[in-house]
Structures are given as structure tokens and as C-alpha cells.
Design an enzyme around this catalytic site. Structure first.
Site, PDB file in Angstrom:
ATOM      1  CB  CYS A  35      -1.310 -21.788  18.779  1.00 32.83           C
ATOM      2  SG  CYS A  35      -3.012 -21.959  19.359  1.00 32.83           S
ATOM      3  CB  CYS A  64      -6.349 -23.088  15.820  1.00 30.92           C
ATOM      4  SG  CYS A  64      -5.475 -21.649  16.422  1.00 30.92           S
ATOM      5  CB  CYS A  90      -4.291 -25.758  19.567  1.00 34.50           C
ATOM      6  SG  CYS A  90      -5.413 -24.755  18.571  1.00 34.50           S
ATOM      7  CD  GLU A 142      -3.592 -26.784  15.319  1.00 37.40           C
ATOM      8  OE1 GLU A 142      -4.418 -25.924  14.957  1.00 37.40           O
ATOM      9  OE2 GLU A 142      -2.362 -26.610  15.274  1.00 37.40           O
ATOM     10  CG  ASN A 191      -6.795 -21.832   9.719  1.00 42.39           C
ATOM     11  OD1 ASN A 191      -6.955 -22.585   8.771  1.00 42.39           O
ATOM     12  ND2 ASN A 191      -5.939 -20.827   9.694  1.00 42.39           N
ATOM     13  CB  ILE A 192     -13.216 -21.114  11.016  1.00 39.13           C
ATOM     14  CG1 ILE A 192     -13.309 -22.554  10.485  1.00 39.13           C
ATOM     15  CG2 ILE A 192     -14.409 -20.276  10.545  1.00 39.13           C
ATOM     16  CD1 ILE A 192     -14.395 -23.387  11.135  1.00 39.13           C
ATOM     17  CD  GLU A 193      -7.573 -16.328   9.231  1.00 40.21           C
ATOM     18  OE1 GLU A 193      -7.770 -15.454   8.372  1.00 40.21           O
ATOM     19  OE2 GLU A 193      -6.443 -16.754   9.543  1.00 40.21           O
TER      20      GLU A 193
END
Ligand code: THU
Length: 145
Positions: A94, A61, A97, A63, A50-52
Site C-alpha cells: 500500500c 500492514c 508501506c 510490510e 498484518n496485524i488488525e
């Protein structure tokens, strides 16, 4: 390849890869790392994290990040996905995803979903997580009409 063809070694590789990727998640806001690993048609395992983003909703996310990498390399069928969220064992993908994974599910087999629990894991399928999914076949049906 079918779900039953996925070996215990492949499952362990998927889980190890997801756990390894989770260490490289970019999560300065949630502090909730997620690593994912997917098994594609040629047997390769491709990871994602995940890359915010400072603009929070732009977060991707783990996935979906793995799916984007795999599809960018030309893969179109995902036989299995492992998800590792070290702070919350057995985290499931989620809803967004699940839908993105559904795009690349095998036509004649289930997509196996492995949920990391640290020392062990749970197994389910994408169909169980996203029943009655809308997908590419619905658009193909419409073309036939
Ligand atoms: N997240 C994932 O990467 N995958 C999931 O299946 C659930 C949520 C991420 C998004 C966000 O960076 C953090 O977890 C907290 O929601």
C-alpha cells in the site's frame, strides 16, 4: 549489495518466508492475510504479518510489521522485499508501506520488490512503485541550505 547481486536462492527464501508468515497474519476483520519478508544488509531475511485491530485504522500492514522488526534489530538498509497475499496474487504494498520502505532503501541501488503469485512471482522496484519519493535525502539537502 545491488539488486543484480540478489540470487535466485535469496529470492526463493524471501518468497517462502513471506508465504510462511502470511499463515500467521492476524486478520479477524478483513480475512485478507499478508506476509512480508525483507532482505537486509547482512543477508538476513526478516518477516512480518498484518496485524488488525478492533479499532480498524490501527491495523499495521505486513510490510510495515517486517520493517519495524528489522529496524528494531538495528538494520538500516533493505535490499529486497517480498509480499504474499494468498487471496490476491501479486498484491503490491500500500502507499503507506511504500513510503516506510523508502526510508530504508539503499543509497546506490534499487530496492527489489517481489510480488507472490503462488507458484511464481513478479518483480518490480520500489522506485517504480513510488516514483519521485520524498525521503531522508530531502531533509539532508535542507540541512545543507
Ligand atoms: N494490507 C497489508 O498488510 N499490506 C498491503 O500491502 C495491503 C493491505 C492489509 C491491511 C489489512 O489488514 C488487510 O490487508 C486488508 O486491507
Amino acid at each position: 549489495m545491488e539488486m543484480t547481486d540478489i540470487t535466485i536462492e535469496q529470492k526463493r527464501t524471501l518468497l517462502d518466508t513471506a508465504r510462511d508468515f502470511a499463515t500467521r497474519a492476524y486478520v479477524p476483520y478483513s480475512h485478507f492475510p499478508v506476509g512480508a519478508a525483507i532482505l537486509v544488509e547482512d543477508g538476513s531475511v526478516i518477516g512480518g504479518v498484518n496485524i488488525e485491530n478492533a479499532s480498524y485504522p490501527l491495523t499495521i500492514c505486513g510490510e510495515r510489521s517486517a520493517v519495524v522488526t528489522a529496524a528494531s534489530r538495528g538494520h538500516r538498509t533493505i535490499f529486497a522485499v517480498a509480499v504474499s497475499a494468498p487471496k490476491a496474487p501479486a498484491t503490491t504494498p500500500c502507499g503507506a508501506c511504500r513510503q516506510v520502505l523508502n526510508e530504508f532503501k539503499p543509497t546506490d541501488a534499487e530496492m527489489l520488490v517481489l510480488l507472490d503469485e503462488g507458484d511464481t512471482w513478479q518483480e518490480t522496484t520500489l522506485s517504480a512503485l513510488l516514483p519521485a519519493a520524498f525521503g531522508p535525502r530531502d531533509l539532508e539537502r535542507a540541512d545543507d541550505a
